[in-house]
Design a protein around this motif. Structure first.
Motif, short mmCIF file in Angstrom:
data_model
loop_
_atom_site.label_atom_id
_atom_site.label_comp_id
_atom_site.label_asym_id
_atom_site.label_seq_id
_atom_site.Cartn_x
_atom_site.Cartn_y
_atom_site.Cartn_z
N ILE A 176 0.83 -1.21 0.00
CA ILE A 176 0.00 0.00 0.00
C ILE A 176 0.86 1.26 0.00
N LEU A 177 1.89 1.27 0.85
CA LEU A 177 2.76 2.45 0.93
C LEU A 177 3.58 2.63 -0.34
N ASP A 178 3.99 1.53 -0.95
CA ASP A 178 4.71 1.63 -2.24
C ASP A 178 3.82 2.28 -3.29
N ALA A 179 2.55 1.86 -3.32
CA ALA A 179 1.63 2.44 -4.30
C ALA A 179 1.39 3.92 -4.04
N ALA A 180 1.47 4.33 -2.76
CA ALA A 180 1.29 5.75 -2.42
C ALA A 180 2.59 6.53 -2.44
N HIS A 181 3.69 5.88 -2.87
CA HIS A 181 5.02 6.51 -2.95
C HIS A 181 5.49 7.01 -1.58
N ILE A 182 5.24 6.18 -0.57
CA ILE A 182 5.71 6.49 0.80
C ILE A 182 6.71 5.41 1.19
N GLU A 183 7.88 5.84 1.65
CA GLU A 183 8.90 4.87 2.06
C GLU A 183 8.53 4.22 3.40
N LEU A 184 8.77 2.92 3.48
CA LEU A 184 8.51 2.19 4.72
C LEU A 184 9.84 1.71 5.30
N HIS A 185 10.07 2.02 6.58
CA HIS A 185 11.26 1.56 7.30
C HIS A 185 10.78 0.77 8.52
N VAL A 186 11.13 -0.50 8.57
CA VAL A 186 10.74 -1.37 9.69
C VAL A 186 11.96 -1.63 10.56
N HIS A 187 11.84 -1.33 11.85
CA HIS A 187 12.92 -1.56 12.81
C HIS A 187 12.49 -2.65 13.79
N GLY A 188 13.37 -3.65 13.99
CA GLY A 188 13.02 -4.79 14.83
C GLY A 188 12.49 -5.93 13.98
N THR A 189 12.60 -7.14 14.53
CA THR A 189 12.16 -8.33 13.78
C THR A 189 11.04 -9.03 14.53
N LEU A 190 10.20 -9.72 13.79
CA LEU A 190 9.08 -10.44 14.38
C LEU A 190 9.55 -11.58 15.27
N GLU A 191 10.73 -12.14 14.97
CA GLU A 191 11.25 -13.26 15.75
C GLU A 191 11.55 -12.86 17.19
N GLU A 192 11.76 -11.57 17.42
CA GLU A 192 12.08 -11.08 18.77
C GLU A 192 10.83 -10.90 19.63
N LEU A 193 9.66 -10.96 19.01
CA LEU A 193 8.43 -10.67 19.73
C LEU A 193 7.79 -11.94 20.27
N ARG A 194 7.10 -11.80 21.42
CA ARG A 194 6.35 -12.90 22.00
C ARG A 194 4.86 -12.62 21.76
N LEU A 195 4.32 -13.28 20.73
CA LEU A 195 2.95 -13.00 20.31
C LEU A 195 2.13 -14.28 20.28
N ASN A 196 0.83 -14.14 20.62
CA ASN A 196 -0.11 -15.21 20.33
C ASN A 196 -1.07 -14.72 19.25
N THR A 197 -2.05 -15.51 18.90
CA THR A 197 -2.93 -15.17 17.78
C THR A 197 -3.68 -13.87 18.03
N SER A 198 -4.18 -13.68 19.25
CA SER A 198 -4.98 -12.49 19.56
C SER A 198 -4.14 -11.22 19.52
#
Length: 376
Positions: free
Chosen positions: A258-280
């Motif tokens: 979506i951001l690529d289509a709107a010509h907005i740069e996306l910068h993601v910091h941190g990785t999903l592997e570091e997070l403790r998440l459940n489905t909810s």
């Protein structure tokens, strides 16, 4: 109907069954140290009585009198073994120590522990046949083991109880989350379909009245009914699509497109592997991310959007910052209100502020949940 037989209560866990191995070894040693048949039979009888008393002691929470009766029986049997069979049977008191460790009252626990040590010490002195212990240092491991073991069992019991309470709280959070989501869906259906169906009803009634005297206008009204019904169908499909649980990894891929289509740069910091998440929690973060990025694309005129993911003592944190004109939704708009409701359900926090560069900074913090740790 007779319930299923349980040797030990479920609350004490399965670890306690391993102690029975040492009971079998104790029976073997009793036979080894019995120099007569009578003494061997007496030892075996006491072993059986000891096992019964040991088992019954753990049911003291359901029937308090059992703790008062059966713990002293165990201590007395150990004292007999020490005094008349072999002094090394003093280490069988760790059975008594495990029972003491499951006592709820710390004061009663200390009292029982001291009484047990005094009784066994007297039995050791009787076995020696003199007024003092020959080698006092050989008693040190015995006392240390018997003091530490009940407290180890107590710590294990407290940890197990707290873990069960936390799991029950997590289950309640999951239940409340589902209940809140059902309420949201019902509210959305009422607001969306109620308005659409009311309009369709009014338009169709009007068309019926105009069918004879003004067929052309009646046709226009029916075309409006068709348009309204198609719009309502589209909204229902959208609501059904939103009912499916979405994941944070999938949503990150979606917002990148979506951001690529709107010509907005996306910068993601941190990785999903570091997070403790459940489905909810993953779904809640994904929905918040979707709503925030939708606002960025529609209103912010931003050039850069930064998403930061991290875990700390406070919980799982997601921060979304853009360099645009700031959040355009005033007060408690539907998007912001929906995010707050989802976050509140799991005891999280949502904070919206102006970023240092003038854009919007949205921070979502969700507490850690045991069932959401990696590997679940």
């Amino acid at each position: 109907m007779i319930g299923k037989f349980e040797f030990f209560p479920k609350r004490v866990g399965k670890f306690i069954y391993f102690n029975l191995i040492y009971w079998v070894l104790g029976v073997y040693n009793l036979l080894h140290f019995s120099d007569t048949t009578t003494k061997a039979l007496l030892g075996l009888s006491l072993s059986l009585l000891f096992l019964i008393a040991y088992r019954e002691s753990f049911w003291a929470e359901e029937k308090p009198w059992k703790g008062t009766v059966f713990l002293p029986v165990q201590v007395l049997i150990v004292c007999v073994w020490v005094a008349f069979y072999n002094e090394n049977f003093c280490y069988m008191t760790f059975f008594c120590g495990s029972v003491i460790g499951f006592m709820q009252s710390k004061k009663r626990m200390w009292g029982s522990l001291i009484a047990m040590l005094v009784a066994v010490t007297v039995a050791i002195l009787i076995a020696e046949g003199q007024g003092q212990w020959g080698d006092i240092f050989s008693l040190i491991p015995f006392y240390l083991t018997n003091i530490m073991f009940p407290f180890s069992m107590r710590a294990m019991r407290i940890w197990k109880e707290q873990n069960e309470e936390l799991q029950a709280a997590n289950a309640q959070i999951e239940h409340l989350s589902k209940h809140a989501e059902r309420q949201r869906i019902a509210r959305d259906l009422h607001d969306t379909m109620g308005h659409a169906l009311s309009m369709i009803t009014l338009k169709s009634e009007l068309a019926e009245k105009l069918a004879v005297r003004d067929p052309e206008r009646a046709a226009r009204e029916m075309r409006d009914v068709q348009t309204a019904s198609r719009a309502a169908l589209s909204q229902v499909r959208e609501l059904v699509a939103n009912m499916h649980m979405i994941s944070l990894p999938d949503e990150l891929q979606n917002i990148r497109r979506i951001l690529d289509a709107a010509h907005i740069e996306l910068h993601v910091h941190g990785t999903l592997e570091e997070l403790r998440l459940n489905t909810s929690t993953s779904s809640i973060l994904a929905l918040c991310l979707r709503e925030a990025v939708t606002n960025v694309v529609r209103h912010s005129r931003a050039r850069i959007c930064r998403v930061t993911l991290q875990d700390d003592a406070a919980g799982t944190i997601m921060r979304i910052v853009d360099d645009g004109r700031g959040w355009k939704e005033k007060g408690n708009g539907h998007g912001l209100l929906g995010m707050r409701q989802r976050v509140d359900v799991v005891g999280g926090t949502l904070h919206l502020e102006t970023a240092p560069n003038g854009g919007a900074a949205l921070t979502v913090t969700l507490p850690h949940i045991i069932s959401g740790q990696k590997g679940d």
